[in-house]
Structures are given as C-alpha cells and as structure tokens.
Design an enzyme around this catalytic site. Structure first.
Site, PDB file in Angstrom:
ATOM      1  N   CYS A  38       3.594   5.966 -28.783  1.00  0.00           N
ATOM      2  CA  CYS A  38       2.593   5.533 -29.766  1.00  0.00           C
ATOM      3  C   CYS A  38       2.138   6.763 -30.537  1.00  0.00           C
ATOM      4  O   CYS A  38       2.861   7.780 -30.563  1.00  0.00           O
ATOM      5  CB  CYS A  38       1.432   4.787 -29.100  1.00  0.00           C
ATOM      6  SG  CYS A  38       0.464   5.762 -27.928  1.00  0.00           S
ATOM      7  N   ASP A  85      -3.254  -0.681 -33.006  1.00  0.00           N
ATOM      8  CA  ASP A  85      -3.906   0.506 -32.463  1.00  0.00           C
ATOM      9  C   ASP A  85      -5.351   0.152 -32.071  1.00  0.00           C
ATOM     10  O   ASP A  85      -6.145  -0.222 -32.937  1.00  0.00           O
ATOM     11  CB  ASP A  85      -3.882   1.568 -33.569  1.00  0.00           C
ATOM     12  CG  ASP A  85      -4.502   2.871 -33.135  1.00  0.00           C
ATOM     13  OD1 ASP A  85      -5.039   2.933 -32.020  1.00  0.00           O
ATOM     14  OD2 ASP A  85      -4.429   3.824 -33.928  1.00  0.00           O
ATOM     15  N   ARG A 101      -2.070   2.996 -26.167  1.00  0.00           N
ATOM     16  CA  ARG A 101      -1.032   1.975 -25.980  1.00  0.00           C
ATOM     17  C   ARG A 101       0.122   2.430 -25.092  1.00  0.00           C
ATOM     18  O   ARG A 101       0.490   1.725 -24.141  1.00  0.00           O
ATOM     19  CB  ARG A 101      -0.478   1.536 -27.354  1.00  0.00           C
ATOM     20  CG  ARG A 101      -1.477   0.800 -28.201  1.00  0.00           C
ATOM     21  CD  ARG A 101      -1.028   0.706 -29.648  1.00  0.00           C
ATOM     22  NE  ARG A 101      -1.059   2.015 -30.300  1.00  0.00           N
ATOM     23  CZ  ARG A 101      -0.664   2.252 -31.546  1.00  0.00           C
ATOM     24  NH1 ARG A 101      -0.194   1.260 -32.268  1.00  0.00           N
ATOM     25  NH2 ARG A 101      -0.744   3.466 -32.053  1.00  0.00           N
TER      26      ARG A 101
HETATM   27  P1  4NP Z   1      -2.654   5.366 -29.337  1.00  0.00           P
HETATM   28  O1  4NP Z   1      -4.094   5.284 -30.030  1.00  0.00           O
HETATM   29  O2  4NP Z   1      -1.676   5.778 -30.427  1.00  0.00           O
HETATM   30  O3  4NP Z   1      -2.401   3.969 -28.868  1.00  0.00           O
HETATM   31  O4  4NP Z   1      -2.774   6.377 -28.236  1.00  0.00           O
HETATM   32  C1  4NP Z   1      -4.621   6.317 -30.785  1.00  0.00           C
HETATM   33  C2  4NP Z   1      -5.277   7.358 -30.156  1.00  0.00           C
HETATM   34  C3  4NP Z   1      -5.838   8.362 -30.907  1.00  0.00           C
HETATM   35  C4  4NP Z   1      -5.745   8.334 -32.279  1.00  0.00           C
HETATM   36  C5  4NP Z   1      -5.082   7.310 -32.901  1.00  0.00           C
HETATM   37  C6  4NP Z   1      -4.501   6.299 -32.154  1.00  0.00           C
HETATM   38  N1  4NP Z   1      -6.338   9.356 -33.069  1.00  0.00           N
HETATM   39  O5  4NP Z   1      -6.312   9.245 -34.292  1.00  0.00           O
HETATM   40  O6  4NP Z   1      -6.862  10.337 -32.500  1.00  0.00           O
END
Ligand code: 4NP
Length: 162
Positions: free
Chosen positions: A7, A123, A13
C-alpha cells in the site's frame, strides 16, 4: 509461495492484509511467506496503525510486530505475487521497479475476488474505525480467494499427529 502486500504507508492496509493472509495460510498448513511494504517512505520503522491492530486482534490476528518498510525493485524478484491495494500503488510499484517490473505478478488485490473490476481498497488513513472494519472485510474476502486460487500450487506441511 512468496506474497508481498503493498500500500502507500505500510501502516494501515498492507500490514492488515499480510496478517490476514498469514493467518489463513497457517490454518491451512501452507508454507507461504507473506510480507508487506509501502511505496512511500513516510512511516518506515513504525508499527501498524492502532486501528489496523485493533480490527486484526478482534479476529485473533496480532500484527503489532510488523515494522513499516518501503517497497524496492528487488522485491519484484523475491516475491511470486505482489498485491497492491489501489491504482496509485500499482503505478508507484511500476515506477520503483523500473526495468524489473513484472506485470504478470503485480495485481490489484480485489481483482482476485472481483476479476477485471479494478476495485480499490480505500485508504482508511483519515477515516474512523468503521473504515478500518470495511477494509478488513474487503481484505478478508480477497484473501479467501487468494488461498483458494493458489493453495494447490504449494507444499502442504502436515501436522505431526496426522
Ligand atoms: P496505508 O495508509 O497506505 O494503507 O498504510 C496510509 C498511511 C499513511 C499515509 C497515507 C496512507 N500518509 O499519507 O502518511
């Protein structure tokens, strides 16, 4: 079978999908290696988001020990299957991998459940617990399809009492 979940941050995720698939592979006696990574570097070394940990633990899955890591081109060679959560992740994996990119092993995870729909796992970073539960449910269903599709290609480790 070596599977990498990908991800953006590797804190919401993909560590959840890693935990769910690992859990199911273990229950089925499959000798699979499952890992996860993020295309971004913002959270390297951090444990999964507390709500990802909470929804996983509600299903008996402990993902607290994972440390966020960034996807590298080398991962294209190491893993047999690379599952991305959304179209942006797909593009980022392609860009990071450069000439190593292998489209045959890079898939949107929800396409295993709903082929050719290009459904994305949303997300949940700015969301509430409800959003994390929704993500869990999507990943739970998709990982069932992954196990069904690929289980026969792998070594079954029989329990010693069988
Ligand atoms: P992930 O969620 O891609 O599912 O781990 C996110 C975690 C952090 C961020 C974006 C999405 N961020 O912008 O820091």
């Amino acid at each position: 079978m070596k599977v990498l979940m990908v991800c953006l941050g590797n804190i919401c995720r993909s560590p959840l999908s890693e935990g769910i698939l690992k859990h199911k592979a273990q229950l089925d006696g499959l000798n699979w290696e499952v890992n996860s990574a993020g295309t971004g570097n913002y959270h390297i070394g951090e444990p999964p988001h507390l709500l990802s940990q909470k929804v996983a633990l509600a299903h008996g899955i402990d993902i607290s020990q994972h440390k966020a890591q960034q996807f590298t081109a080398q991962d294209m060679l190491i893993y047999n299957l690379i599952y991305v959560m959304d179209a942006d992740n797909y593009k980022a994996v392609e860009q990071i991998s450069k000439k190593m990119f292998n489209p045959a092993k890079t898939k949107l995870i929800m396409n295993e459940l709903f082929p050719h729909t290009n459904t994305e796992v949303p997300d949940p970073w700015f969301g509430t617990e409800k959003d994390f539960i929704k993500v869990y449910q999507m990943l739970d269903a998709a990982t069932d399809s992954i196990i069904q599709k690929y289980r026969s290609t792998n070594t079954i480790i029989k329990n010693t009492h069988e």
